[in-house]
Scaffold this motif. Sequence first.
Motif, short mmCIF file in Angstrom:
data_model
loop_
_atom_site.label_atom_id
_atom_site.label_comp_id
_atom_site.label_asym_id
_atom_site.label_seq_id
_atom_site.Cartn_x
_atom_site.Cartn_y
_atom_site.Cartn_z
N TRP A 1 -84.66 -58.81 -45.41
CA TRP A 1 -84.77 -59.65 -46.60
C TRP A 1 -85.11 -58.82 -47.82
N GLU A 2 -84.76 -59.35 -48.99
CA GLU A 2 -85.10 -58.70 -50.26
C GLU A 2 -86.61 -58.64 -50.46
N GLY A 3 -87.34 -59.59 -49.89
CA GLY A 3 -88.79 -59.60 -50.02
C GLY A 3 -89.39 -60.72 -49.20
N ALA A 4 -90.71 -60.71 -49.09
CA ALA A 4 -91.42 -61.68 -48.26
C ALA A 4 -91.23 -63.11 -48.75
N GLY A 5 -91.16 -63.33 -50.05
CA GLY A 5 -90.97 -64.68 -50.58
C GLY A 5 -89.66 -65.29 -50.11
N PHE A 6 -88.59 -64.48 -50.09
CA PHE A 6 -87.30 -64.96 -49.60
C PHE A 6 -87.40 -65.35 -48.13
N TYR A 7 -88.07 -64.51 -47.34
CA TYR A 7 -88.22 -64.78 -45.91
C TYR A 7 -89.02 -66.06 -45.68
N ARG A 8 -90.10 -66.22 -46.39
CA ARG A 8 -90.94 -67.41 -46.20
C ARG A 8 -90.18 -68.68 -46.57
N ARG A 9 -89.41 -68.64 -47.64
CA ARG A 9 -88.60 -69.80 -48.01
C ARG A 9 -87.52 -70.07 -46.96
N ALA A 10 -86.95 -69.01 -46.39
CA ALA A 10 -85.94 -69.18 -45.34
C ALA A 10 -86.56 -69.80 -44.09
N LEU A 11 -87.78 -69.41 -43.76
CA LEU A 11 -88.46 -70.03 -42.61
C LEU A 11 -88.62 -71.53 -42.84
N SER A 12 -88.96 -71.88 -44.05
CA SER A 12 -89.11 -73.30 -44.38
C SER A 12 -87.77 -74.02 -44.23
N ALA A 13 -86.69 -73.39 -44.70
CA ALA A 13 -85.36 -74.00 -44.59
C ALA A 13 -84.90 -74.13 -43.14
N ALA A 14 -85.35 -73.21 -42.28
CA ALA A 14 -84.91 -73.18 -40.88
C ALA A 14 -85.87 -73.88 -39.94
N ARG A 15 -86.93 -74.46 -40.43
CA ARG A 15 -87.98 -74.98 -39.53
C ARG A 15 -87.45 -76.01 -38.54
N MET A 16 -86.53 -76.87 -38.96
CA MET A 16 -86.00 -77.87 -38.02
C MET A 16 -85.12 -77.20 -36.95
#
Length: 99
Positions: A59-74
Amino acid sequence: MLGGMLALIRYSVPGAQAEEFTGQARTIMRTFAAQDGYRGGHIGRSVDEPELWALVSEWEGAGFYRRALSAARMDMYPLMTLMINEPSAFEIVPGDPEG
């Protein structure tokens, strides 16, 4: 690509669940790939311990990864019981390892 971070999410998957796991893991990786800041990723299986699997992404950075985790949670929810509870975000250390 300078900087950024690696994400390593490990799973302990009984052999009987391997096919179901890989299908769900592919869904998670597709969701990740659609997110801003995603650089690439892989699904891996240990050659020494076949029940140990990993989702690896960059990832470009931790913020991108954390938002992606939120998007993928389901997508990730069905695999939560198989996930190994450990830190998953690693900063990429810049510089040539040989020099």
